[in-house]
Design an enzyme around this catalytic site. Structure first.
Site, mmCIF file in Angstrom:
data_model
loop_
_atom_site.group_PDB
_atom_site.id
_atom_site.type_symbol
_atom_site.label_atom_id
_atom_site.label_comp_id
_atom_site.label_asym_id
_atom_site.label_seq_id
_atom_site.Cartn_x
_atom_site.Cartn_y
_atom_site.Cartn_z
ATOM 1 N N LYS A 199 0.865 -1.182 0.000
ATOM 2 C CA LYS A 199 0.000 0.000 0.000
ATOM 3 C C LYS A 199 0.901 1.231 0.000
ATOM 4 C CE LYS A 199 -3.790 1.996 2.776
ATOM 5 N NZ LYS A 199 -4.669 1.766 3.954
ATOM 6 N N SER A 217 -9.647 1.857 3.174
ATOM 7 C CA SER A 217 -8.763 2.628 2.320
ATOM 8 C C SER A 217 -7.749 1.783 1.550
ATOM 9 C CB SER A 217 -8.015 3.661 3.158
ATOM 10 O OG SER A 217 -7.164 3.015 4.097
ATOM 11 N N SER A 276 -9.829 -0.590 7.350
ATOM 12 C CA SER A 276 -9.283 -0.462 5.996
ATOM 13 C C SER A 276 -8.577 -1.673 5.413
ATOM 14 C CB SER A 276 -8.340 0.730 5.921
ATOM 15 O OG SER A 276 -9.096 1.905 5.825
HETATM 16 N N1 GLN Z 1 -13.070 4.153 6.796
HETATM 17 C C1 GLN Z 1 -12.400 4.570 7.993
HETATM 18 C C2 GLN Z 1 -11.989 6.002 7.880
HETATM 19 O O1 GLN Z 1 -12.266 6.590 6.897
HETATM 20 C C3 GLN Z 1 -11.231 3.686 8.277
HETATM 21 C C4 GLN Z 1 -10.056 3.985 7.471
HETATM 22 C C5 GLN Z 1 -8.880 3.146 7.824
HETATM 23 O O2 GLN Z 1 -9.029 2.103 8.455
HETATM 24 N N2 GLN Z 1 -7.714 3.623 7.445
HETATM 25 O O3 GLN Z 1 -11.391 6.557 8.751
#
Ligand code: GLN
Length: 484
Positions: free
Chosen positions: A76, A151, A175
């Site tokens: 990532k 994400s 995410s």
């Molecule tokens: N969807 C969550 C957020 O927007 C989690 C994102 C993540 O785990 N990096 O914060």
């Protein structure tokens, strides 16, 4: 068609020299190129990958085996990679070539893996659909009109479409697990402190954890073993060896108690998701597990609590991106203050700005007690709920997300609807526990459903073991999206 094999099998084929790392790397690079429409990658490092593959082949020829020698992987784009662009999905870091490797990157390289590229992601890991990326959205290989989740959407799409046999992700509120669910993968968020955060660009430091996205629990276990372990450069890193992970894969499900929290099975959840999850639990029962009812009474406070704490930490972490110390520098500035203002205004996208505003507000004098401190107290209560539930069960189970993959654009105008997608995942981060999402079948539109397994602190071995047994008895994890 080597891409049809999972990572563990490819590792063994390389060891037996049935295929060379160079051939395998070429094969995956070609696939990445052929399926570039998915937009899963921000950077593809063909030259670096082929050089690493050649090196791996030399080792393989001498029977010198590290755990992943010659296996192609992707990271990532939140993980710093020396000499390669590390953008974090943001215009702010569009030109940032990292001078060093993150610990996770370093460890996976030492384990012999071949880095093929960096995957697309929501900007600074803020999002649940990969649509906040400066580099454009990623398409879900199961239905190109739908999101891959976020994400870590690029990593999930890349593994699901077999552009790489495994990838890294990060999980602050879901995410890794939510994109794993949306793309039909096995994705693990380890216990807080198990995997070093050094060189992983910080979003919310008390919640962030790196982990693997893979095609099976066995693959995820192999990757975790290479990623995890103490790192003196991360002050929250925990000294614990990985023996439990190997042991865990051998567990027997007889007598394993799976806890079903009523809060994870309410009517707001998609019908098909509930049905698939219940069927999966039936399989666990047949394999010897018992189901028990548990309660997580403060789950509903998870979203508001998370969306105070995560933005608060983000507003502090992202203050370093000011165009002077780090990040995009505006050329439209006459003095220092406008340089800061314009650099940040130009460099950050809308969702990141929203979080910085919320976080700064929640931390400001006069509001700190009402919001941040209150959220910290609720966080403790949520963690206590889990501890109590674990007095009655070994693993907590439920859906990973309330729906399957939604359409591109469906929630972009409604941030709260987007945040609600994390309802079953972010309490796990608030409590610092390990969480695993595994494929549990398809809905009527042919989209993957994810089953979440939540473990006690540092109990990754048992989580992965339970998932491994399930995968030995089912083949949901082997389904391949059409056309890939
Ligand atoms: N969807 C969550 C957020 O927007 C989690 C994102 C993540 O785990 N990096 O914060």
């Amino acid at each position: 068609m080597p891409h049809r094999h999972n990572l563990t099998t490819l590792r063994d084929m390389l060891r037996r020299r049935e295929i060379s790392s160079t051939e395998l790397t070429h094969h995956f690079l070609e696939r990445i190129d052929r399926h570039s429409d998915l937009n899963a990658f921000i950077t593809v490092d063909e030259e670096g990958a082929l050089a690493a593959a050649q090196q791996a082949d030399k080792h393989l020829a001498r029977d010198e085996h590290a755990p992943l020698t010659g296996v192609p992987l992707a990271h990532k784009d939140i993980f710093c990679t020396q000499g390669l662009l590390t953008s974090c999905g943001s215009k702010m870091l569009r030109n940032f070539i990292s001078p060093y490797d993150a610990t996770v990157v370093e460890r996976l390289a030492k384990a012999g893996s071949v880095l093929v590229g960096k995957t697309n992601m929501d900007e600074f890991a803020m999002g649940s659909s990969n649509e906040t990326s400066h580099f454009g959205p990623v398409h879900n290989p199961w239905d190109l009109q739908r999101v891959p989740g976020g994400s870590s959407g690029g990593s999930a799409a890349a593994v699901a479409s077999r552009l790489v046999p495994g990838a890294t992700g990060t999980d602050t509120g879901g995410s890794i697990r939510q994109p794993a669910a949306f793309c039909g993968l096995t994705g693990l968020k380890p216990s807080y402190g198990r995997v070093s955060r050094y060189g992983m660009i910080a979003f919310a430091s008390s919640l962030d954890q790196g982990g693997p996205l893979a095609l099976s629990a066995e693959d995820a276990a192999l990757l975790l073993q290479c990623m995890a372990g103490f790192d003196s450069r991360d002050s929250t890193s925990i000294a614990r060896d990985t023996a439990d992970i190997d042991e865990g894969l051998k567990i027997n499900l007889h007598g394993l108690r799976l806890g079903l929290p009523a809060e994870f099975f309410d009517e707001s959840i998609d019908n098909a998701v509930l049905t698939r999850v219940r069927e999966a639990l039936g399989i666990f029962e047949r394999l010897g597990a018992t189901l028990v009812d548990v309660a997580l009474p403060n789950s509903a406070a998870g979203i508001p609590c998370y969306y105070v704490i995560a933005p608060a930490e983000a507003s502090s972490n992202l203050s370093r991106f000011d165009g002077v110390r780090f990040g995009h520098r505006s050329d439209q500035a006459s003095d220092l203050l406008t340089l800061y203002e314009n650099s940040r205004a130009e460099g950050f996208g809308e969702e990141v700005k929203r979080r910085i505003l919320i976080g700064t507000y929640a931390l400001s004098a006069g509001y700190y007690d009402a919001y941040y401190l209150k959220a910290q107290k609720i966080r403790r209560v949520i963690a206590q709920d889990f501890s109590k539930a674990f007095e009655q069960c070994d693993i907590i189970v439920g859906p990973t997300a309330p729906t399957t993959a939604f359409s591109l654009g469906e929630k972009t105008q409604d941030p709260v609807a987007m945040y609600l997608n994390d309802i079953f995942t972010n309490t796990v981060n608030l409590a610092g526990l390990p969480g695993l999402s595994i494929p549990a079948g398809l809905d009527e539109a042919g989209l993957p459903v994810g089953l979440q397994l939540i473990g006690q602190f540092m109990d990754e071995g048992r989580l992965l073991g339970a998932a491994h047994r399930f995968q030995q008895a089912t083949d949901w994890h082997q389904l391949v999206p059409k056309g890939f």
